[in-house]
Design a protein around this motif. Structure first.
Motif, mmCIF file in Angstrom:
data_model
loop_
_atom_site.group_PDB
_atom_site.id
_atom_site.type_symbol
_atom_site.label_atom_id
_atom_site.label_comp_id
_atom_site.label_asym_id
_atom_site.label_seq_id
_atom_site.Cartn_x
_atom_site.Cartn_y
_atom_site.Cartn_z
ATOM 1 N N GLY A 307 -8.439 -7.591 8.178
ATOM 2 C CA GLY A 307 -8.393 -7.223 9.346
ATOM 3 C C GLY A 307 -9.906 -7.701 9.912
ATOM 4 O O GLY A 307 -10.436 -8.475 9.155
ATOM 5 N N THR A 308 -10.394 -6.909 10.826
ATOM 6 C CA THR A 308 -11.760 -7.359 11.271
ATOM 7 C C THR A 308 -12.743 -7.168 10.175
ATOM 8 O O THR A 308 -13.462 -8.167 9.952
ATOM 9 C CB THR A 308 -12.099 -6.076 12.511
ATOM 10 N N MET A 309 -12.682 -6.347 9.438
ATOM 11 C CA MET A 309 -13.982 -6.168 8.555
ATOM 12 C C MET A 309 -13.467 -6.872 7.236
ATOM 13 O O MET A 309 -14.481 -7.618 6.744
ATOM 14 C CB MET A 309 -13.849 -4.577 8.065
ATOM 15 N N GLU A 328 -3.590 -9.395 1.646
ATOM 16 C CA GLU A 328 -3.205 -8.709 2.803
ATOM 17 C C GLU A 328 -1.639 -8.412 2.645
ATOM 18 O O GLU A 328 -1.079 -9.302 2.257
ATOM 19 C CB GLU A 328 -3.765 -9.395 4.123
ATOM 20 N N GLN A 333 -0.877 -11.765 9.834
ATOM 21 C CA GLN A 333 -2.234 -11.392 10.013
ATOM 22 C C GLN A 333 -3.203 -12.312 8.776
ATOM 23 O O GLN A 333 -4.299 -12.398 9.159
ATOM 24 C CB GLN A 333 -2.337 -9.779 9.595
ATOM 25 N N TYR A 364 -0.690 -8.546 -4.697
ATOM 26 C CA TYR A 364 -1.965 -7.797 -5.401
ATOM 27 C C TYR A 364 -2.157 -8.208 -6.627
ATOM 28 O O TYR A 364 -3.245 -8.214 -7.214
ATOM 29 C CB TYR A 364 -1.459 -6.219 -5.528
ATOM 30 N N ALA A 376 -10.605 -3.148 2.531
ATOM 31 C CA ALA A 376 -10.925 -2.754 3.768
ATOM 32 C C ALA A 376 -9.522 -2.563 4.682
ATOM 33 O O ALA A 376 -9.332 -3.345 5.356
ATOM 34 C CB ALA A 376 -11.621 -3.824 4.572
ATOM 35 N N VAL A 377 -8.923 -1.670 4.111
ATOM 36 C CA VAL A 377 -7.515 -1.391 4.950
ATOM 37 C C VAL A 377 -7.711 -0.295 5.879
ATOM 38 O O VAL A 377 -8.756 -0.025 5.958
ATOM 39 C CB VAL A 377 -6.376 -0.928 3.868
ATOM 40 N N PHE A 378 -6.636 -0.012 6.428
ATOM 41 C CA PHE A 378 -6.697 1.299 7.575
ATOM 42 C C PHE A 378 -7.526 2.355 7.216
ATOM 43 O O PHE A 378 -7.449 2.789 5.857
ATOM 44 C CB PHE A 378 -5.496 1.469 8.219
ATOM 45 N N GLU A 379 -8.033 2.874 8.103
ATOM 46 C CA GLU A 379 -8.962 4.123 7.719
ATOM 47 C C GLU A 379 -7.938 5.358 7.592
ATOM 48 O O GLU A 379 -8.043 6.306 8.615
ATOM 49 C CB GLU A 379 -10.184 4.473 8.733
ATOM 50 N N LYS A 384 -5.473 4.757 1.552
ATOM 51 C CA LYS A 384 -6.635 4.415 0.509
ATOM 52 C C LYS A 384 -6.450 4.755 -0.696
ATOM 53 O O LYS A 384 -6.518 4.038 -1.973
ATOM 54 C CB LYS A 384 -8.024 4.934 0.946
ATOM 55 N N ASN A 404 -14.582 -0.036 1.982
ATOM 56 C CA ASN A 404 -15.434 -0.086 3.034
ATOM 57 C C ASN A 404 -14.998 1.152 3.852
ATOM 58 O O ASN A 404 -15.342 0.940 5.202
ATOM 59 C CB ASN A 404 -15.157 -1.445 3.723
ATOM 60 N N SER A 406 -15.428 4.036 6.590
ATOM 61 C CA SER A 406 -16.408 4.431 7.377
ATOM 62 C C SER A 406 -16.975 5.726 7.370
ATOM 63 O O SER A 406 -18.056 6.313 7.896
ATOM 64 C CB SER A 406 -16.018 4.187 8.860
ATOM 65 N N HIS A 427 -20.361 0.148 2.678
ATOM 66 C CA HIS A 427 -19.791 0.483 4.048
ATOM 67 C C HIS A 427 -20.538 -0.861 4.707
ATOM 68 O O HIS A 427 -21.856 -0.633 5.003
ATOM 69 C CB HIS A 427 -20.358 1.780 4.320
ATOM 70 N N PHE A 428 -19.879 -1.684 4.907
ATOM 71 C CA PHE A 428 -20.341 -3.011 5.832
ATOM 72 C C PHE A 428 -20.357 -2.460 7.458
ATOM 73 O O PHE A 428 -19.650 -1.570 7.732
ATOM 74 C CB PHE A 428 -19.660 -4.164 5.670
ATOM 75 N N SER A 430 -19.823 -3.943 11.522
ATOM 76 C CA SER A 430 -19.192 -4.797 12.244
ATOM 77 C C SER A 430 -20.038 -5.503 13.127
ATOM 78 O O SER A 430 -21.085 -4.990 14.018
ATOM 79 C CB SER A 430 -18.212 -4.322 12.869
#
Ligand code: NAD
Length: 713
Positions: A307-309, A328, A333, A364, A376-379, A384, A404, A406, A427-428, A430
């Motif tokens: 995704g974005t990250m 992914e 995506q 995987y 960096a999957v969904f929060e 996770k 990653n 938040s 933690h990167f 954006s």
């Protein structure tokens, strides 16, 4: 330090002060005596000044800043003026990246030559000071006002070709700079010397000066957002229209003003803070530190979630030459991500990622051989944990597993694996390939090697790594969250969104909190508040007072906007409205009506709120939380918090960061007083309760810098 040699009739003075040939006192002294010898030597007709090693010179020695040494004779100013006054032609031969004082020397020389790969720049304004030693007077005479303003106020470097086109260089050469410089110096004639002194020239295009300076002033007022150095530099450049000696006096006056300004001190602090954070240790065990730890060698990295990250992180890793396996679940995506990554890397020096360097997969098991995985999957904590269980099963047992997240609990994620010592938060911010911050979070069981590896990885990919302890939101998001809470209370009491944004933008932020919320999408935090049980999709949870949640004062205004589908720019409306395709935030009567009705419904008396109150109310709770973080040992020192805010949250650099600002600008006693004052008005907001560390320091009259000096290895 500086070596002198003669090649027939040419004396060559070479700076030799590795790694960057900075012009510390020793170098200045030796250059000055080399120059004097060359002037006395009858056999010498011309002089070359150049550097050995990787650059001509990176300019003044920043370590001398703030010390007396910078004023010891010969100062840089005396050296530059001696070069300009030389009775024999001086040729400066430039290579590498030449900055500040190096440019001053070049400008004072009678001829300027450079290697084709050389770069020249004036970074002084970024440190809150003025390029002096005649730079602001000679540069406009040589390249014109517009280019001079751009170079001085932006701090951007110019390539040799750009400098040649601008008139800053006389010649660009390839290969064997020494030989070419000596040849050039032999060809120049002492008879033309007087006319080669830039100080005797007038600024080209002086008749249009007013228009150029006016336009520059308008742009700088908008861009510098409270930083005083760029506008002061403009005044110095304006003085180049005066006779040279008068202009030099003005430059010196303005230079002194900036040199002693609080902003220069803050910017110097910020410069050193970025270096200090590399000296990490774990506060509860100083034996675990950057000196004792050995990082693992990382050559290949798996990124999970495209995704974005995931996309930004992959770009950063590929740019640093690492192999990446991007994994992914969603094939569409994944394809979109690969094309975004390729487009981003096209045209950059690395070109398209080679098939060997980027492998994209939905499988995987392809992660089996990577050295480290960044998830960096969904929060979502449950997701996770599941994903880490899978990673634990599929990867080599020596592979480090990084998340990653938040702000989710690193220990809970680590507990899903058989290798909690190899789990860490990376933690990167954006966009991850642009933002320079990497907040690394160690959990209870994270090993020294894992920490050292995450810190090393940050350096490898050009980020500034800051090590922090594990707590909800970690350091950055835990502190930042408080700023928005108060911003909404201010709306309830009488401010409009644009008042709050304007006050914080005047303080120096690029965007106020409401414009940021509209840009990021209000729904992101709304979902988090729903998950945390603070609200529901239809309003307050049953039997919950509108203005109080979980024991604290709460403003439901953001939830009310989200319930109307106003998520910000992406829906064309949020705290502001947006015309189709435009990002310009326009005040919206609908929002004003909604806020007005909310005030009436809950008995708020509207009042005028000053900009100072807005800034204090939005920033002081956040700073107070910073003290709590230090008290809890979650950051090694105030520099760590400041770097996180400077690089991750756009905190205005000229104020040094939240902790520096509190310590040196507001004053700890004043901060404590303000917290107490606001607490009296808002007793049900826990964030106004002063931290005990702040209380203790204010009572002892000590400062954070003194406290921090003892805390860092
Ligand atoms: P996103 O929604 O853009 O991307 C998440 C991706 O993960 C999606 O493509 C999804 O298909 C994929 N995914 C979901 N489950 C998966 C699984 N089991 N295996 C593989 N892929 C899976 O999210 P994002 O904004 O990139 O955020 C990712 C993480 O980074 C979150 O933890 C978020 O909190 C954190 N983060 C986000 C930002 C930000 O500004 N977006 C900043 C810092 C940290």
């Amino acid at each position: 330090m500086a070596e002198c040699a003669t090649y027939g009739t040419v004396a060559v003075l070479q700076i030799n002060n590795p790694p960057l040939n900075v012009l510390g006192h020793d170098v200045r002294s030796q250059l000055m005596s080399g120059l004097q010898q060359a002037l006395q030597d009858k056999a010498v007709c011309s002089i070359v000044i150049m550097g050995k090693g990787q650059t001509f010179t990176a300019g003044a020695d920043v370590k001398e800043f703030g010390t007396e040494k910078v004023f010891w004779e010969p100062t840089l100013h005396s050296l530059v003026e001696a070069v300009s006054a030389s009775t024999k032609p001086v040729v400066t031969a430039i290579h590498g990246t030449t900055l500040g004082g190096g440019v001053a020397l070049a400008l004072a020389s009678h001829y300027r030559l450079a290697d084709s790969s050389a770069k020249m720049g004036l970074p002084e304004v970024q440190l809150g000071i003025l390029p002096t030693c005649g730079v602001t007077q000679r540069l406009p005479r040589l390249v014109g006002l517009q280019t001079a303003v751009r170079m001085v106020t932006s701090g951007q470097t110019q390539s040799a070709q750009q400098a040649l086109t601008a008139g800053l260089l006389d010649k660009v050469v390839t290969d064997d700079l020494l030989k070419k410089a000596v040849g050039f110096a032999r060809s120049v004639d002492v008879r033309g010397l007087e006319a080669r002194r830039v100080s005797s020239w007038t600024v080209p295009g002086a008749d249009r000066a007013e228009d150029v300076l006016d336009a520059a002033r308008k742009t700088l007022v908008r861009r510098s957002r409270g930083a005083i150095a760029p506008l002061t530099a403009l005044q110095a450049i304006q003085a180049s229209l005066l006779p040279f000696e008068t202009g030099m006096k003005r430059e010196a006056e303005l230079g002194r003003y900036l040199w002693t300004s609080w902003q220069a001190a803050a910017l110097r602090y910020a410069f050193f803070a970025e270096r200090t954070v590399k000296r990490w240790h774990i506060p509860r065990n100083k034996n675990v530190n950057y000196r004792t730890a050995e990082p693992m060698d990382i050559k290949s990295v798996g990124v999970l979630g495209a995704g974005t990250m995931g996309v930004g992180i992959t770009i950063s890793l590929l740019q640093a030459g690492l192999k990446v396996v991007l994994t992914e679940v969603n094939k569409a995506q994944l394809d979109k991500a690969v094309s975004l990554i390729q487009r981003s890397l096209e045209g950059k020096s690395g070109g398209k990622p080679q098939p060997m360097q980027l492998r994209a997969t939905t499988d995987y098991s392809q992660l089996r051989e990577v050295d480290l995985v960044i998830e960096a999957v969904f929060e979502d904590l449950a997701l996770k944990k599941k994903v880490f269980q899978q990673l634990d099963a599929v990867t080599n047992p020596r592979t480090i597993l990084a998340t990653n997240t938040s702000g989710l609990d690193i220990d809970q994620i680590a507990a899903a694996t058989q290798r909690p010592d190899k789990v860490i938060g990376t933690h990167f911010f954006s966009p991850a390939h642009v933002m320079r911050l990497l907040e690394n979070i160690y959990g209870r069981h994270t090993s020294v090697e894992t920490i050292a590896t995450a810190m090393q990885l940050g350096a490898t990919i050009g980020k500034v790594g800051v090590l922090v302890g594990n707590c909800p939101g970690f350091v950055g998001n835990r502190m930042k969250g408080l700023n928005f809470t108060e911003a909404m209370f201010l709306l309830e009491e009488g401010a409009e969104p644009q008042d709050v944004d304007k006050a914080l933008e005047e303080f120096g932020f690029a965007m106020g909190p409401f414009r940021v919320s509209d840009l990021a999408g209000g729904d992101v935090h709304w979902r988090r508040r729903i998950q945390a049980g603070l609200t529901t999709e239809h309003g307050p949870p049953p039997y919950t007072p509108v203005l109080y949640r979980q024991g604290n004062r709460y403003s439901p205004l953001a939830d009310m906007l989200c319930m109307q589908g106003r998520f910000g720019q992406k829906t064309g409306a949020g705290w502001y409205r947006y015309k189709s395709g435009s990002r310009t935030a326009l005040p919206d009567a609908e929002v004003h009506r909604l806020i007005h009705k909310h005030r009436q419904d809950h008995g708020f008396q509207r009042r005028n709120i000053s900009s100072q109150e807005i800034v204090e109310r939005c920033l002081f709770p956040l700073i107070n939380e910073g003290f709590r973080i230090l008290e809890e040992g979650l950051a090694t020192g105030p520099q760590d918090i400041d770097v996180i805010f400077l690089l991750g949250f756009g905190w205005p650099r000229h104020t040094g960061g939240p902790m520096y600002y509190a310590d040196k600008v507001v004053g700890l006693g004043n901060l404590l007083q303000s917290l107490e004052k606001y607490r009296a008005y808002h007793p049900r907001s826990a964030h106004w309760v002063p931290s005990s560390l702040l209380r203790k320091m204010a009572a002892q009259g000590t400062s954070l810098s003194i406290w921090a000096a003892g805390s860092r290895l």
